[in-house]
Design an enzyme around this catalytic site. Structure first.
Site, PDB file in Angstrom:
ATOM      1  CB  VAL A   1      -0.964  -0.392   1.396  1.00 20.89           C
ATOM      2  CG1 VAL A   1      -1.725   1.013   0.999  1.00 20.89           C
ATOM      3  CG2 VAL A   1      -2.168  -1.434   1.091  1.00 20.89           C
TER       4      VAL A   1
ATOM      5  CG  ASN B   1      -2.138  -2.863  11.998  1.00 18.58           C
ATOM      6  OD1 ASN B   1      -0.819  -2.892  12.718  1.00 18.58           O
ATOM      7  ND2 ASN B   1      -3.227  -2.808  10.899  1.00 18.58           N
TER       8      ASN B   1
ATOM      9  CG  ASN C   1      -8.490  -1.711   7.357  1.00 16.01           C
ATOM     10  OD1 ASN C   1      -8.453  -1.181   7.366  1.00 16.01           O
ATOM     11  ND2 ASN C   1      -7.887  -2.720   5.602  1.00 16.01           N
TER      12      ASN C   1
ATOM     13  CG  HIS D   1     -12.531   0.728   5.459  1.00 12.96           C
ATOM     14  ND1 HIS D   1     -12.569   0.387   3.857  1.00 12.96           N
ATOM     15  CD2 HIS D   1     -11.586   0.157   5.745  1.00 12.96           C
ATOM     16  CE1 HIS D   1     -12.326   0.122   3.162  1.00 12.96           C
ATOM     17  NE2 HIS D   1     -10.948  -0.231   4.166  1.00 12.96           N
TER      18      HIS D   1
END
Length: 314
Positions: free
Chosen positions: A16, A98, A123, A178
C-alpha cells in the site's frame, strides 16, 4: 526566497505504501519520502520508483528512510504502516497489533511534522484514525480516515460492471464504517443522473451492495497472502490531492463527528465532507430516511465497538 515544493510522507513501504508513493510521484503532487522501519525496503523502493521518472516524465524527488527527521515539514502524511489483513482475519482482530504501530508513527509525526495533514489508511481504519487523532492531538480538520473513497470506488466499479457502462458515468457513495457495516447509499447512486433503482432490479442492487461490503475480503481470498493495495492507495492520493491543490472535493471520508448526525464522543465515521487546503472544511449533512438512519446507527455502533477495544492497548 527559495520555492518550496509540496512534501508528502508515506509511512510504511509495503504494497500500500509503495503504491501510494507511486501514484503521488506519477501525479507530481510533491516530493515523496517513504519511511519504514525496514530502511532497506524504503530506500530500494524509492530508488526504483525514482528511476521510472525519466520514462514516465515526472520530476518528483523520492527518498527512502527509517528516520522520522526526514519527514520534517511534510504537508501531508499518509499512514499505511501496519499488518495487513490475512485471509479469514477480521479488521477487528488487527486493533491490538496495529495500534502499537500507529502510536509509534504518530509520535514521530507529532515531533517532526506537527503542521501536517494526516491521512490514515491502515486497518481497522476507523479505530486507527480515532487512535491517531488521540495521539497526535491535531484538530479534526487535519486527521482524516481513508475508507469511503475506496469503498465508493468499489461500489461504482461493481455498478459499472453489472450495467456494462463506463465507470466515469457512475456516481455512488459509501459512508459509515470501513467494515461489514459500511453503508452504500443506494438511493443516491446513479448513472449519468439516472437513479440506479431505475436501472437495476432490487436483487441485483442487493448483490452489488453485498459484494461492496466484502470486496476487501474477496481480494484477500484470491491473493492468499496480503490484501488490496492499488485501490486503497489511490483513495489516499485522491484525498491528498484535494488538500494539496485546494480542490474543494466533496468526498466520503472518516472524520471526527462533533454532533453531526447525532454523533460525537470522539468517533470518526465515514461521511461526505468538503476537502481542500484546510483539510476537512465542511461536513455535509443530509436527510436520511428511517431505513438509512437505522443502517447508519449500526455503522456508528460498529465503530464504537472497535474503539472500545483501544482500552486494552498498552
Amino acid at each position: 526566497m527559495a520555492h518550496k515544493r509540496n512534501k508528502i510522507a508515506v509511512i510504511g513501504a509495503g504494497f500500500v505504501g509503495s503504491t501510494t508513493a507511486h501514484w503521488a510521484a506519477q501525479k507530481e503532487l510533491g516530493d515523496v519520502v517513504i519511511l519504514d522501519i525496514n530502511e532497506g525496503a524504503a530506500i530500494g523502493k524509492a530508488l526504483d520508483l525514482a528511476q521510472a521518472g525519466p520514462i514516465e516524465m515526472f520530476d518528483t524527488k523520492i527518498k527512502g528512510t527509517n528516520k522520522y527527521e526526514d519527514i520534517a515539514d511534510s504537508d501531508v502524511v499518509i499512514i499505511t504502516a501496519g499488518m495487513p489483513r490475512k485471509p479469514g482475519m477480521s479488521r477487528d482482530e488487527l486493533v491490538g497489533i496495529n495500534a502499537k504501530i500507529v502510536k509509534d508513527v504518530c509520535e514521530g509525526v507529532k515531533k517532526y511534522a506537527p503542521n501536517s495533514f494526516v491521512i490514515v489508511v491502515c486497518n481497522p481504519m476507523d479505530v486507527m484514525a480515532v487512535y491517531a487523532k488521540q495521539i497526535l492531538g491535531f484538530p479534526r480538520e487535519r486527521v482524516i480516515g481513508m475508507g469511503g473513497c475506496l469503498d465508493s470506488a468499489r461500489f461504482r466499479e461493481f455498478i459499472a460492471e453489472e450495467l456494462n457502462v463506463s465507470v466515469k458515468d457512475v456516481n455512488g457513495i459509501v459512508i459509515g464504517n470501513h467494515g461489514d457495516a459500511m453503508m452504500p447509499l443506494v438511493r443516491h447512486a446513479s448513472v449519468s443522473g439516472i437513479p440506479l433503482t431505475e436501472l437495476l432490479p432490487a436483487d441485483k442492487i442487493a448483490a452489488i451492495v453485498a459484494r461492496t461490503k466484502q470486496a476487501g475480503a474477496e481480494i484477500g481470498g484470491h491473493l492468499k497472502t496480503g490484501s488490496a493495495y492499488y485501490a486503497p492507495s489511490r483513495g489516499a492520493i485522491e484525498m491528498a490531492e484535494a488538500i494539496l491543490k485546494d480542490q474543494k472535493r466533496v468526498l466520503p471520508v472518516a472524520v471526527e463527528l462533533t454532533g453531526e448526525f447525532g454523533v460525537n464522543e470522539g468517533l470518526m465515521v465515514g461521511v461526505l465532507a468538503t476537502i481542500g487546503g484546510k483539510g476537512i472544511e465542511k461536513v455535509h449533512k443530509f436527510e436520511m430516511n428511517p431505513a438509512e438512519q437505522e443502517e447508519f446507527k449500526k455503522s456508528v455502533d460498529a465503530v464504537r465497538t472497535l474503539v472500545s477495544a483501544l482500552k486494552n492497548v498498552q
